[in-house]
Structure formats: C-alpha cells, structure tokens
Design a protein around this motif. Sequence first.
Motif, PDB file in Angstrom:
ATOM      1  N   TRP A  44       8.798   1.595  -6.421  1.00  0.00           N
ATOM      2  CA  TRP A  44      10.231   1.353  -6.586  1.00  0.00           C
ATOM      3  C   TRP A  44      10.900   0.912  -5.288  1.00  0.00           C
ATOM      4  O   TRP A  44      12.035   0.443  -5.305  1.00  0.00           O
ATOM      5  CB  TRP A  44      10.917   2.620  -7.085  1.00  0.00           C
ATOM      6  CG  TRP A  44      10.909   2.785  -8.561  1.00  0.00           C
ATOM      7  CD1 TRP A  44       9.823   2.948  -9.374  1.00  0.00           C
ATOM      8  CD2 TRP A  44      12.056   2.822  -9.407  1.00  0.00           C
ATOM      9  NE1 TRP A  44      10.222   3.099 -10.661  1.00  0.00           N
ATOM     10  CE2 TRP A  44      11.600   3.030 -10.723  1.00  0.00           C
ATOM     11  CE3 TRP A  44      13.426   2.725  -9.187  1.00  0.00           C
ATOM     12  CZ2 TRP A  44      12.457   3.118 -11.807  1.00  0.00           C
ATOM     13  CZ3 TRP A  44      14.284   2.830 -10.263  1.00  0.00           C
ATOM     14  CH2 TRP A  44      13.797   3.015 -11.555  1.00  0.00           C
ATOM     15  N   ARG A  47      12.868  -2.437  -4.890  1.00  0.00           N
ATOM     16  CA  ARG A  47      14.150  -2.571  -5.587  1.00  0.00           C
ATOM     17  C   ARG A  47      15.207  -1.633  -5.048  1.00  0.00           C
ATOM     18  O   ARG A  47      16.387  -1.941  -5.042  1.00  0.00           O
ATOM     19  CB  ARG A  47      13.984  -2.284  -7.079  1.00  0.00           C
ATOM     20  CG  ARG A  47      13.195  -3.340  -7.806  1.00  0.00           C
ATOM     21  CD  ARG A  47      13.065  -2.977  -9.243  1.00  0.00           C
ATOM     22  NE  ARG A  47      12.136  -1.837  -9.338  1.00  0.00           N
ATOM     23  CZ  ARG A  47      11.883  -1.179 -10.438  1.00  0.00           C
ATOM     24  NH1 ARG A  47      12.497  -1.485 -11.544  1.00  0.00           N
ATOM     25  NH2 ARG A  47      11.026  -0.193 -10.451  1.00  0.00           N
ATOM     26  N   VAL A  48      14.774  -0.440  -4.663  1.00  0.00           N
ATOM     27  CA  VAL A  48      15.684   0.597  -4.206  1.00  0.00           C
ATOM     28  C   VAL A  48      15.168   1.076  -2.855  1.00  0.00           C
ATOM     29  O   VAL A  48      14.040   1.540  -2.763  1.00  0.00           O
ATOM     30  CB  VAL A  48      15.711   1.791  -5.199  1.00  0.00           C
ATOM     31  CG1 VAL A  48      16.671   2.858  -4.722  1.00  0.00           C
ATOM     32  CG2 VAL A  48      16.062   1.321  -6.588  1.00  0.00           C
ATOM     33  N   GLY A 111      23.894   5.274  -6.480  1.00  0.00           N
ATOM     34  CA  GLY A 111      23.533   5.159  -7.887  1.00  0.00           C
ATOM     35  C   GLY A 111      22.108   4.710  -8.136  1.00  0.00           C
ATOM     36  O   GLY A 111      21.424   5.229  -9.030  1.00  0.00           O
ATOM     37  N   LYS A 112      21.601   3.744  -7.365  1.00  0.00           N
ATOM     38  CA  LYS A 112      20.231   3.251  -7.565  1.00  0.00           C
ATOM     39  C   LYS A 112      19.204   4.344  -7.290  1.00  0.00           C
ATOM     40  O   LYS A 112      18.171   4.410  -7.948  1.00  0.00           O
ATOM     41  CB  LYS A 112      19.952   2.048  -6.666  1.00  0.00           C
ATOM     42  CG  LYS A 112      20.645   0.788  -7.097  1.00  0.00           C
ATOM     43  CD  LYS A 112      20.274  -0.358  -6.161  1.00  0.00           C
ATOM     44  CE  LYS A 112      20.916  -1.656  -6.597  1.00  0.00           C
ATOM     45  NZ  LYS A 112      20.495  -2.767  -5.743  1.00  0.00           N
ATOM     46  N   LYS A 113      19.483   5.191  -6.323  1.00  0.00           N
ATOM     47  CA  LYS A 113      18.562   6.287  -6.025  1.00  0.00           C
ATOM     48  C   LYS A 113      18.570   7.312  -7.153  1.00  0.00           C
ATOM     49  O   LYS A 113      17.520   7.845  -7.527  1.00  0.00           O
ATOM     50  CB  LYS A 113      18.898   6.930  -4.679  1.00  0.00           C
ATOM     51  CG  LYS A 113      18.607   5.991  -3.518  1.00  0.00           C
ATOM     52  CD  LYS A 113      18.933   6.599  -2.173  1.00  0.00           C
ATOM     53  CE  LYS A 113      18.621   5.585  -1.070  1.00  0.00           C
ATOM     54  NZ  LYS A 113      18.907   6.112   0.256  1.00  0.00           N
ATOM     55  N   GLN A 115      19.167   6.618 -10.244  1.00  0.00           N
ATOM     56  CA  GLN A 115      18.417   5.963 -11.316  1.00  0.00           C
ATOM     57  C   GLN A 115      16.916   6.191 -11.110  1.00  0.00           C
ATOM     58  O   GLN A 115      16.194   6.504 -12.057  1.00  0.00           O
ATOM     59  CB  GLN A 115      18.739   4.471 -11.344  1.00  0.00           C
ATOM     60  CG  GLN A 115      18.022   3.698 -12.425  1.00  0.00           C
ATOM     61  CD  GLN A 115      18.308   2.201 -12.358  1.00  0.00           C
ATOM     62  OE1 GLN A 115      19.041   1.715 -11.507  1.00  0.00           O
ATOM     63  NE2 GLN A 115      17.707   1.464 -13.265  1.00  0.00           N
ATOM     64  N   PHE A 116      16.434   6.028  -9.875  1.00  0.00           N
ATOM     65  CA  PHE A 116      15.031   6.307  -9.579  1.00  0.00           C
ATOM     66  C   PHE A 116      14.693   7.768  -9.896  1.00  0.00           C
ATOM     67  O   PHE A 116      13.677   8.059 -10.522  1.00  0.00           O
ATOM     68  CB  PHE A 116      14.698   6.015  -8.111  1.00  0.00           C
ATOM     69  CG  PHE A 116      13.372   6.590  -7.693  1.00  0.00           C
ATOM     70  CD1 PHE A 116      12.189   5.967  -8.036  1.00  0.00           C
ATOM     71  CD2 PHE A 116      13.314   7.802  -7.004  1.00  0.00           C
ATOM     72  CE1 PHE A 116      10.959   6.522  -7.698  1.00  0.00           C
ATOM     73  CE2 PHE A 116      12.096   8.362  -6.663  1.00  0.00           C
ATOM     74  CZ  PHE A 116      10.916   7.721  -7.003  1.00  0.00           C
ATOM     75  N   HIS A 133      24.712  11.715  -9.921  1.00  0.00           N
ATOM     76  CA  HIS A 133      25.279  10.703  -9.031  1.00  0.00           C
ATOM     77  C   HIS A 133      26.651  11.199  -8.582  1.00  0.00           C
ATOM     78  O   HIS A 133      27.622  11.135  -9.333  1.00  0.00           O
ATOM     79  CB  HIS A 133      25.399   9.374  -9.774  1.00  0.00           C
ATOM     80  CG  HIS A 133      25.977   8.286  -8.941  1.00  0.00           C
ATOM     81  ND1 HIS A 133      26.653   7.231  -9.478  1.00  0.00           N
ATOM     82  CD2 HIS A 133      25.986   8.090  -7.607  1.00  0.00           C
ATOM     83  CE1 HIS A 133      27.052   6.423  -8.521  1.00  0.00           C
ATOM     84  NE2 HIS A 133      26.663   6.934  -7.366  1.00  0.00           N
TER      85      HIS A 133
END
Length: 181
Positions: A44, A47-48, A111-113, A115-116, A133
């Motif tokens: 990942w 992307r993140v 937010g992306k973290k 999501q991971f 989040h």
Amino acid sequence: PRGTRARMAIQIDRDLLRMEAAQMGVELPGGDELALYGEMIVAWNERVNLTHLTQEPEVRVKHLLDSLAGLRALPGDATSVLDVGSGAGLPGIPWALARAHIEVTMVDSVGKKVQFLKNAIARSRLRRAKALHMRVDEGSPLRAEWVTSRAFTELGAFLRVARPLASKGVVAFLGPREGEG
C-alpha cells in the motif's frame, strides 16, 4: 505497458518472525497474519505514504518486532488500548494480532491512512479492532485503559494528550537518541 509502475512487494520471513517474537516472550497465535500485514504495508505504501522502511529486514524488525516489544509494558489482563496517530497501524495491529482479547482503537487524522487501517483490520479478521479518522488532542472524548503511540509527536506533547485518555497508563515508544541510528 507504458505509464504503469511495478508494485513494491516483499515477503516477510515467517519462521524468523515467529522465532524472534517468541524470544521476546510473544506468541503469535494466528501464524502468518502478522507477516501478511507487514507485506500489506509495503504494497500500500505507493498509494498511501505509510513508511520509508520498505525492505524485509527493516519491516520485520523495526515495525513488527519493535511493536511487539511494546507488549512487554502492557499487563496481560489489559482489555483496551488507544493507538494515537496510528499511521500504518503500529503498534495497534501487531498488538491486536498477538492479544486477540484486547479491544484496540487506532486513530489517525489522515483519511488515506485510516482507509489502509480499515482494510488491514478486515483482511486480518480483527473483530476487536477499529480505526477512526479524527484528530486526538487535549479534551478528546476517547478513552481506554492504555494509550500508546510510536510516532505521534514529541514525548511531552504526547503525554499531555495521552494521560487524560488512559485509565491505567501510557506506553510510549522512544526512538534512538540524537546521533544514534
């Protein structure tokens, strides 16, 4: 094809990970889940932005085993942990995998973290873990027996935020001293 990038991939040495964890007194009941999680961090990472450590020995030792080492500070009867600024889920996910009875809440403001983290929680089938989040600061409504973080902020600021959220204690990870690797 042009314009596509090869995905980064590593394979964590599962036998070595289990052996090194056992040497620290940590049994890994789920077998391969911790290694799969470490591999997922690297997959990942394109992307993140989760970590600058992407090689097998670094991920195994500096992320997974260092996180497990923090369990020595957590009593065996602990039931809840809040991981502040969790990022890639360290130490929260390794703790949840090693001690399935603990409710682990991981919080990050990116937010992306998160999501991971939610994806990693689902893939690892961690029923007592969740990712939120949000920003945690003084006055946060979150509470747990224990509060931890590996890379939230400098120690004094972390303790000012963490102490009011913890009913039993704080587990702080300290990095190398200035000038050390």
